[in-house]
Every structure is written in structure tokens, then in C-alpha cells.
Design an enzyme around this catalytic site. Structure first.
Site, PDB file in Angstrom:
ATOM      1  N   PHE A 112       0.853  -1.257  -0.009  1.00 55.39           N
ATOM      2  CA  PHE A 112       0.017   0.105  -0.104  1.00 55.39           C
ATOM      3  C   PHE A 112       0.874   1.084   0.110  1.00 55.39           C
ATOM      4  CE2 PHE A 112       0.088   2.517   3.905  1.00 55.39           C
ATOM      5  CZ  PHE A 112       0.813   1.550   4.775  1.00 55.39           C
ATOM      6  N   LYS A 113       2.184   1.141   0.393  1.00 54.03           N
ATOM      7  CA  LYS A 113       3.091   2.369   0.461  1.00 54.03           C
ATOM      8  C   LYS A 113       3.088   3.060  -0.867  1.00 54.03           C
ATOM      9  CE  LYS A 113       5.397   1.489   4.629  1.00 54.03           C
ATOM     10  NZ  LYS A 113       5.079  -0.038   5.022  1.00 54.03           N
ATOM     11  N   ASP A 114       2.897   2.280  -1.790  1.00 54.87           N
ATOM     12  CA  ASP A 114       2.962   2.659  -3.557  1.00 54.87           C
ATOM     13  C   ASP A 114       1.761   3.886  -3.411  1.00 54.87           C
ATOM     14  OD1 ASP A 114       5.142   1.223  -4.141  1.00 54.87           O
ATOM     15  OD2 ASP A 114       3.572  -0.297  -4.951  1.00 54.87           O
ATOM     16  N   MET A 117       3.260   7.133  -2.145  1.00 60.86           N
ATOM     17  CA  MET A 117       4.821   7.369  -2.282  1.00 60.86           C
ATOM     18  C   MET A 117       4.835   7.791  -4.067  1.00 60.86           C
ATOM     19  SD  MET A 117       7.481   7.118  -0.419  1.00 60.86           S
ATOM     20  CE  MET A 117       7.855   5.661   0.421  1.00 60.86           C
TER      21      MET A 117
END
Ligand SMILES: *Cc1c(COP(=O)(O)O)cnc(C)c1O
Length: 469
Positions: A112-114, A117
């Protein structure tokens, strides 16, 4: 919109001024001066927007010094079918009646960090170009964050990335994900030590203010405000996908570590999104579960922090938690300073006997924790009942969500990674490895580039000086 510090000693600043910064100059975290309230008419209008258009609407409230047309261009370049594989960007699926899964891991690094980011990369490039500035991003990673940062910043003009990782301590897949990038602005540095050694080097280099200024060293860590606000968007999207009218309420369950993901849910709730409960899930490292059950926030030493099979949640303290406490304390920076002074001297504070505890209880949070055995069981059960394999972090969330089910209100579990990133645990749970998205077939065989170095901050500085933008 202007930004202030949770410790109260920063003059109000614009979004583009805080975008590239880490901690506020007074050691606090930057927060917006207020949360915009979204009325029912606006909510109804937002319901039909696609992901990028919704992101523009939400971000426009927080990035008021970026022209709306520019913001719109950045969100539309970021949230595309080409990058996320679906037009929905974050599709919703059903796990059981009243229990949903919001898919947040279809970006380039399968976590999920994409979601945040990728937008951060676009924003950095945009603001640097406007100002005619350059940036050298320095970071340390044990896997997830570093690769998300590299895939967000690869090929971006005016930015180089120096990412430290512990030599020989990441999975073959994680190594391949990072080290196979051939973009000339990405520099992987494998440190002959553990993750904490990498982290310490970053701290040492960043503490040298002359060096930092001279080489324009910046970071993209989890306290970055733009990352938090980009995550607010999928709480709105998840809500719209799970409901038909704005009269309905939902709960979210969030596998948590540094409190960045669920903080975005808290902000969505403050903005007026009809969220019943925010259910926080931890693994064996239950710092935050302990707080929401007892009022006691006790950070752990690295000795007390165990290595688990949901490693991205193995935290000893939750770096974004201060923003929530600031709100609970009525946005009083003196109270926050006092609590963090206590935390620094005694390693803990306890809100249970203070007036703040009632506010915590009224803030909609619930919590629970999960163990290795729970994770394996949930992965097996979800596969049996739905045919889907979930990753171990997502499984922690589903385990805790099931303990808090409320038949009147649907619960949306946030998927935080795809199982292929944690294949060993999946094999342990179900006896076979998860499938791989085809872009990742044979990734371990691709040529890799990385610089191996001893635990020596000076060597890292010399390397940055030689390769800086
Ligand atoms: C980063 C991460 C988490 C924890 O998210 P926070 O924002 O730190 O609470 C959970 N799961 C996965 C897979 C992650 O990468």
C-alpha cells in the site's frame, strides 16, 4: 492551508515549504492548522469521481499553494490503469457478508505504500523544478519503504536516491526488487550490518547540518505529511465502494506499525467521512493495541521488539502517533511537549487518569493484536472461503476485524501488501507459494547493482558527495 508543528514552535508554513522536510525544526511533526469539513452535498458529488479526480479534490484542500490544474495533472499522471492494473485503482472485494477487503497493493512494489509514495515522487519533481532546486534523498530500509521510494523516484528529474539496506538480510525477492533497478538516479548501498546500523548512519549523516545543506540531503520517511494526506483518498474511495448512500456508516480495520495508514483514516473521519470505528491491528509488537486498551503508551527497546512474520509492523514506537495525540490534546502544543518529554525520560506516558482519556474513548478507535499462529490460520481460512490468498499483514487485520464485527456497519479491511512479498509464510500456511504478477516473473535473475559498504557513516558521506545531484 498552512502548517504548524505539534510542538508549537514553528511559524506557519505553506504545503510546498513542508513537502520536502522531515521533522519540524522544533522536533515535532507538521500538521495542518485545521481539517477541512466536507459537507453532505460535497460528499455526494465526490461519490461518482474516479480515483485521480477524487485525489485532486481532497489534496486541493491541503495543497492550496499548488495551482489546481497542476495538481490535477499530477494526480492523473499518478493514479493510472498502467500503474495499478485496474481503472478502480483500489478495488473492493467481499470476504464475507459485511466484511470487505480494499485492495491497495497493486502498485509497482505490491504494497500500500505505493499509493502515497507514487504521488510523493510526482510532487517532489514538480516542486523542485518550480524552484530550480535539486535533492538527494537518503534513506534506510529493511525492505518495503525503500523499494516504494525507489519506484516512486526512479527517473525523476533533479532527484537522486541513496538507499541503505542491510547486506544479505532481505529476502531474495526484496533484493531483486530494489537492486535490479537500472535507473542512473538510484543508488543502492548494502551495509554490512543490520537495519538499525543503516538507520544510525542516516541519523549521523543527517545530523551533519553542513553536509546536509551542501548536498541537499532529504528524506521520504513515514512522517512525511504528503504521504499521510495522499492516503486519505482511499478511505473516501473505500467508503463510496462499500455504501450506496451517504447516510450509511462503515468501519475500517488497519494493520498498523508507524500509525501512518490509520492516521489517514482518523483525518478522513475528522473531515466528516461517516466512519463508525477505526480498528487498529498490531502483531506481537502491540505498543498501539496496549495504548488503545489501557491508555498507556510505552515504547519498546529494540531488544523487546520481536521479529515477526508480519515484519513491516515490527515497530518499537509509532512515529506518526504524535499527530493523533496532538488532536486528542485539543491541539495544545504545550501538552504534547510535556507528554513527549515524559516519553523521552521515562519511556512511557499514561493518559488513562487524564481528561484526554475520555477523548481517546470517544475518538472511534478500537484495537486488537495477532500472533504468528493467528496469521497462518486466517490465511488458510480466507483461502478456503474466498479462494484469495492474503499476505500476513493483511491477515493480522482480518483477524482483529472479525473480533469487532458489528452487524449494522460493514467493516473494510485494508490490504497492505500482496502475498508474493512474503512467500515463506504463505508456504507455511497453505503448503504452496502464492502466484506472482507477471511483471515480477524471474525478477531474481535480472542483473543487480549495489554498492557494499562497512558500517561507516564517513564512507556513505563520501559516496553521496561523489554521486550527488
Ligand atoms: C508499512 C506497512 C504497514 C504499517 O503501516 P503504518 O503506516 O506504518 O502503520 C503494514 N503492512 C505493510 C505491508 C507495510 O508495508
Amino acid at each position: 492551508m498552512r502548517y504548524v508543528s505539534t510542538r508549537g514552535r514553528m511559524s506557519p508554513a505553506a504545503f510546498t515549504d513542508i513537502l520536502l522536510e522531515g521533522l519540524a525544526p522544533d522536533g515535532g511533526l507538521v500538521v495542518p492548522e485545521f481539517y477541512p469539513r466536507i459537507d453532505r452535498a460535497t460528499l455526494a458529488r465526490w461519490r461518482t469521481l474516479d480515483y485521480a479526480a477524487l485525489a485532486t479534490e481532497i489534496l486541493a484542500h491541503y495543497c492550496s499553494d499548488i495551482p489546481r490544474a497542476d495538481l490535477d495533472r499530477l494526480t492523473h499522471a499518478t493514479y493510472t490503469r498502467a500503474t495499478y492494473g485496474t481503472d478502480a485503482i483500489t478495488p473492493l472485494s467481499m470476504l464475507a457478508p459485511g466484511l470487505y477487503l480494499l485492495h491497495l497493493s497493486n502498485g509497482p512494489t505490491l504494497a500500500f505504500k505505493d499509493m502515497a509514495m507514487q504521488l510523493l515522487g510526482a510532487l517532489f519533481e514538480y516542486v523542485l523544478a518550480k524552484r530550480g532546486e535539486r535533492l538527494n534523498v537518503l534513506g534506510a530500509t529493511s525492505g518495503d519503504t525503500g523499494s516504494a521510494a525507489e519506484y516512486a523516484l526512479r527517473g525523476r528529474a533533479g532527484i537522486n536516491v541513496f538507499m541503505l539496506s542491510p547486506h544479505g538480510r532481505m529476502s531474495a525477492f526484496q533484493r531483486a526488487q530494489m537492486y535490479s533497478l537500472q535507473d542512473p538516479n538510484i543508488f543502492n548501498i548494502a551495509i554490512e550490518g543490520v537495519f538499525d546500523d543503516c538507520q544510525d548512519i542516516v541519523k549521523t549523516v543527517s545530523a551533519d547540518l553542513d553536509f546536509k545543506r551542501r548536498y541537499r540531503v532529504g528524506s521520504v520517511n513515514s512522517i512525511n505529511w504528503a504521504r499521510v494526506v495522499a492516503q486519505v483518498v482511499y478511505y473516501f474511495r473505500g467508503y463510496f465502494a462499500a455504501t450506496r448512500s451517504d447516510e450509511e456508516r462503515v468501519s475500517f480495520c488497519v494493520p498498523s506499525g508507524n500509525f501512518g495508514n490509520i492516521l489517514a483514516g482518523w483525518i478522513a473521519r475528522q473531515m466528516g467521512l461517516p466512519i463508525e470505528r477505526l480498528i487498529l491491528a498490531t502483531n506481537e509488537n502491540n505498543v498501539l493495541d496496549e495504548f488503545f486498551r489501557t491508555g498507556r503508551y510505552r515504547v519498546r527497546s529494540s531488544r523487546e521488539t520481536c521479529a515477526t512474520s508480519s515484519p513491516s509492523m515490527d515497530i518499537s514506537k509509532a512515529s506518526n502517533f504524535e499527530r493523533y495525540v496532538f488532536d486528542i490534546a485539543g491541539r495544545d502544543p504545550d501538552a504534547v511537549r510535556e507528554l513527549w518529554r515524559r516519553l523521552d525520560t521515562r519511556g512511557e506516558f499514561d493518559l488513562s487518569a487524564t481528561p484526554f482519556w475520555d477523548k481517546v474513548r470517544a475518538s472511534g478507535f478500537a484495537s486488537g493484536s495477532s500472533t504468528h499462529a493467528d496469521r497462518l490460520r486466517v490465511i488458510r481460512e480466507v483461502l478456503l472461503s474466498t479462494g484469495t490468498i492474503v499476505d500476513p499483514h493483511t491477515a493480522d487485520g482480518i483477524k482483529v476485524a472479525r473480533e469487532h464485527l458489528d452487524e449494522r456497519v460493514p467493516t473494510i479491511c485494508l490490504e497492505t501488501a500482496l502475498p508474493v512479498k512474503f512467500a515463506e509464510t504463505i508456504v507455511e500456511a497453505i503448503g504452496r507459494a502464492p502466484g506472482r504478477p507477471c511483471a515480477y516473473e524471474g525478477i531474481e535473475q535480472r542483473p543487480q547493482r549495489c554498492e557494499v559498504m562497512p558500517v561507516d557513516a564517513q564512507r556513505v558521506k563520501d559516496y553521496i558527495a561523489a554521486h550527488a545531484q
